[in-house]
Design a protein around this motif. Structure first.
Motif, mmCIF file in Angstrom:
data_model
loop_
_atom_site.group_PDB
_atom_site.id
_atom_site.type_symbol
_atom_site.label_atom_id
_atom_site.label_comp_id
_atom_site.label_asym_id
_atom_site.label_seq_id
_atom_site.Cartn_x
_atom_site.Cartn_y
_atom_site.Cartn_z
ATOM 1 N N ASN A 44 1.383 -1.395 -0.420
ATOM 2 C CA ASN A 44 -0.365 -0.029 0.237
ATOM 3 C C ASN A 44 0.546 1.229 0.247
ATOM 4 O OD1 ASN A 44 0.567 -0.474 2.926
ATOM 5 N ND2 ASN A 44 -1.042 -0.056 3.700
ATOM 6 N N THR A 63 2.708 5.602 2.754
ATOM 7 C CA THR A 63 1.297 4.243 3.045
ATOM 8 C C THR A 63 0.478 5.129 2.804
ATOM 9 O OG1 THR A 63 3.169 3.481 4.053
ATOM 10 C CG2 THR A 63 1.093 2.546 4.806
ATOM 11 N N GLU A 66 -5.700 1.449 2.524
ATOM 12 C CA GLU A 66 -5.280 -0.006 1.745
ATOM 13 C C GLU A 66 -6.735 0.508 0.068
ATOM 14 O OE1 GLU A 66 -7.003 -4.372 0.737
ATOM 15 O OE2 GLU A 66 -6.918 -3.683 3.247
ATOM 16 N N PHE A 69 -5.134 2.751 -2.308
ATOM 17 C CA PHE A 69 -3.787 2.009 -3.204
ATOM 18 C C PHE A 69 -4.852 1.149 -4.238
ATOM 19 C CE2 PHE A 69 -1.811 -1.437 -4.236
ATOM 20 C CZ PHE A 69 -0.796 -1.120 -4.476
#
Length: 111
Positions: A44, A63, A66, A69
């Motif tokens: 991610n 980062t 999720e 991403f």
């Protein structure tokens, strides 16, 4: 797309950006990101590499959630590197949105 763009602006502190004329430097903000500016690295991570405000290179590996991403992966699908990442979003659309921070007496507008 709006939610992911707002995530980039709010959480990652990218500027909203705007379209420029041909005589201006090719600097980038969130709404003018092209697919070539964003690289995905599982699980991610998102890597940004572009010219930001005042033509200063912005390179950052971050980062992300999720879902963000996954969204970026979908947005890049079947596009060329030169295509806009957020091709259905522009600054004027985002300017009317408000960010409300839970538990705080703060409401932010992009305008």
């Amino acid at each position: 797309m709006r939610a992911t763009a707002m995530y980039f602006i709010d959480v990652l502190a990218l500027r909203a950006g705007n379209e420029k004329g041909e005589d201006e430097a090719d600097t980038v903000g969130c709404c003018s990101l092209r697919c070539e500016h964003v690289t995905l690295e599982p699980p991610n991570y998102v890597i940004f590499d572009f010219l930001g405000k005042d033509s200063i290179r912005y390179y950052n590996k971050v980062t992300v959630d999720e879902q963000v991403f996954k969204n970026i992966k979908i947005f890049k699908r079947d596009k060329k590197d030169s295509d806009g990442l957020f091709d259905r979003v522009n600054v004027s659309v985002l300017a009317h949105l408000r960010i409300v921070y839970p538990g705080a007496d703060v409401v932010c507008r992009l305008t």
